[in-house]
Design a protein around this motif. Structure first.
Motif, PDB file in Angstrom:
ATOM      1  N   LEU A 187      49.699 -22.490 -34.965  1.00 38.71           N
ATOM      2  CA  LEU A 187      49.481 -22.616 -33.442  1.00 38.71           C
ATOM      3  C   LEU A 187      49.648 -21.101 -33.103  1.00 38.71           C
ATOM      4  O   LEU A 187      48.704 -20.732 -32.149  1.00 38.71           O
ATOM      5  CB  LEU A 187      50.337 -23.520 -32.676  1.00 38.71           C
ATOM      6  N   PRO A 210      51.430 -34.218 -30.028  1.00 36.19           N
ATOM      7  CA  PRO A 210      51.135 -33.173 -29.497  1.00 36.19           C
ATOM      8  C   PRO A 210      49.988 -32.003 -29.864  1.00 36.19           C
ATOM      9  O   PRO A 210      49.518 -31.194 -29.153  1.00 36.19           O
ATOM     10  CB  PRO A 210      52.377 -32.346 -28.858  1.00 36.19           C
ATOM     11  N   LYS A 211      49.868 -31.889 -31.057  1.00 34.81           N
ATOM     12  CA  LYS A 211      49.194 -30.812 -31.705  1.00 34.81           C
ATOM     13  C   LYS A 211      47.819 -30.718 -31.384  1.00 34.81           C
ATOM     14  O   LYS A 211      47.329 -29.597 -31.022  1.00 34.81           O
ATOM     15  CB  LYS A 211      49.394 -30.939 -33.313  1.00 34.81           C
ATOM     16  N   MET A 214      47.454 -29.445 -27.780  1.00 29.15           N
ATOM     17  CA  MET A 214      47.974 -27.936 -27.777  1.00 29.15           C
ATOM     18  C   MET A 214      46.970 -27.112 -28.288  1.00 29.15           C
ATOM     19  O   MET A 214      46.620 -26.086 -27.692  1.00 29.15           O
ATOM     20  CB  MET A 214      49.181 -27.790 -28.299  1.00 29.15           C
ATOM     21  N   TRP A 315      52.222 -23.077 -22.185  1.00 27.58           N
ATOM     22  CA  TRP A 315      51.884 -23.525 -23.457  1.00 27.58           C
ATOM     23  C   TRP A 315      52.762 -23.094 -24.279  1.00 27.58           C
ATOM     24  O   TRP A 315      53.052 -23.919 -25.172  1.00 27.58           O
ATOM     25  CB  TRP A 315      50.433 -22.919 -23.772  1.00 27.58           C
ATOM     26  N   SER A 318      55.553 -25.579 -24.385  1.00 24.49           N
ATOM     27  CA  SER A 318      55.332 -26.901 -24.890  1.00 24.49           C
ATOM     28  C   SER A 318      55.221 -26.851 -26.505  1.00 24.49           C
ATOM     29  O   SER A 318      55.574 -27.835 -26.999  1.00 24.49           O
ATOM     30  CB  SER A 318      53.891 -27.371 -24.286  1.00 24.49           C
ATOM     31  N   LEU A 319      55.367 -25.572 -26.907  1.00 25.56           N
ATOM     32  CA  LEU A 319      55.395 -25.519 -28.340  1.00 25.56           C
ATOM     33  C   LEU A 319      56.654 -25.779 -28.796  1.00 25.56           C
ATOM     34  O   LEU A 319      56.858 -26.512 -29.889  1.00 25.56           O
ATOM     35  CB  LEU A 319      54.870 -24.024 -28.959  1.00 25.56           C
ATOM     36  N   THR A 321      59.123 -28.394 -28.720  1.00 28.30           N
ATOM     37  CA  THR A 321      59.147 -29.643 -28.588  1.00 28.30           C
ATOM     38  C   THR A 321      60.609 -30.125 -28.471  1.00 28.30           C
ATOM     39  O   THR A 321      60.908 -31.340 -27.850  1.00 28.30           O
ATOM     40  CB  THR A 321      58.449 -30.496 -29.541  1.00 28.30           C
TER      41      THR A 321
END
Length: 348
Positions: A187, A210-211, A214, A315, A318-319, A321
């Motif tokens: 990511l 979530p991937k 994202m 962002w 949010s990576l 988790t």
């Protein structure tokens, strides 16, 4: 003070020690209060007893190499009390080799380097640690929640620097990037690709969680399935899974003059049936480059600070988790498909 430790090469030895000694003065002049430490696959390998070496004359190793802390004291005047700081993981070997002699310890040639929390140096999963000014990287206060991402970002910053250097061997106008694997490294590799204005595709086996969201939040495309099923040839391919099949398929998939960067680590011990002659032919006839990249020197860490500062901080947040308090430290090291990046909170 508290410290998360293992007995290197001893599976099942993960322990929280409540009375670990204060960091020794020879570790560095800058004293730091630990805020958080990121968890990654290297930590899992060390806990499993597959790698890791304690400092000389010590039986246990403090783990954790993705650091974030706040300066308590710095008599050198390099940083101020209260500054956010991360510590560079790898230190040059004592010989030193030609690369380490010019501060390119990420390209050490004799393998005598040391690494915090991995090999020969104590890690950062402890309440306080010290660092030499040369290896202290300051962060802006806006990165307080996501500063533990600096170390993995330095890995992909170095990867992109090398990709761009290889590209300069001829006229180069890359447009399409494929990243295999949507873990933290994948990511972040995609993030740095979007910051370069490239069209980005990410391939991963997860269809839920979530991937996918994202990746799309970056303006990139998310794919599942195999590399061979994709209907395009990327100019650049960043391989982040370490899966032998994906690695070999990636070498074949990249387009003419394409560049494949391998960042994932294979465990070995597995053989697969593969047409090596055909791979050799396509690499030669289409002028492809395949190279490996790991860790970074100070230049790459500074590039990482710039990249994270430019990024959407929500962002980045949010990576991460899972944020696990120190009191529940074992949970941080449990493997789960629901996790992307786990951070151990040393303030809780």
């Amino acid at each position: 003070m508290r410290a998360v430790t293992v007995s290197p090469r001893g599976p099942g030895s993960l322990r929280l020690v409540e009375d670990w000694p204060e960091p020794a003065a020879e570790e560095g002049a800058i004293l730091v209060e630990a805020l958080a430490v990121g968890v990654c696959g290297t930590d899992q390998d060390i806990i499993a007893g597959e790698r890791g070496d304690a400092p000389p004359d010590q039986e246990r190793l403090v783990i954790g190499h993705e650091s974030l802390g706040r300066v308590l004291e710095d008599p050198t005047g390099t940083l101020r009390r209260g500054d956010l700081v991360a510590a560079i993981v790898r230190h040059p070997d004592p010989v030193p080799c030609p690369n380490c002699a010019v501060d390119e310890w990420d390209m050490c040639r004799n393998g005598l380097y040391t690494e915090h929390g991995i090999s020969g140096l104590p890690g950062f999963a402890r309440d306080r640690w010290r660092v030499q000014p040369k290896f202290a990287v300051p962060l802006d206060a806006t990165l307080a929640r996501v500063g533990t991402l600096l170390e993995p970002t330095s890995v992909v910053a170095k990867a992109w620097e090398q990709i761009e250097r290889f590209g300069q061997r001829a006229r180069w106008d890359p447009r399409t990037v494929l990243v295999t694997g949507a873990g933290p490294i994948g990511l972040l590799a995609a993030l740095l690709a979007t910051q370069r204005g490239l069209t980005v595709h990410v391939l991963d086996r997860n269809t839920t969680g979530p991937k996918p969201g994202m990746v799309r939040a970056l303006g990139a495309s998310y794919h599942t399935g195999s590399v061979n099923e994709l209907d395009f040839q990327p100019d650049v391919l960043v391989e982040c899974t370490g899966s032998p099949t994906v690695v070999l398929d990636s070498m074949c998939k990249v387009g003419p003059n394409g560049i494949v960067c391998l960042t994932g680590m294979s465990s070995g011990g597995r053989t697969i049936d593969f047409d090596a002659g055909a791979l050799n032919g396509t690499l030669v006839l289409e002028n492809k480059v395949v190279f490996g990249s790991v860790t970074g020197n100070r230049r790459h860490w500074e590039q990482s600070v710039a990249a994270l500062t430019r990024a959407d901080h929500s962002w980045l947040d949010s990576l991460i988790t899972h944020r696990i308090p120190m009191s529940d430290f074992t949970t941080a090291y449990e493997v789960s498909d629901e996790k992307i990046k786990v951070v151990l909170d040393l303030t809780a």
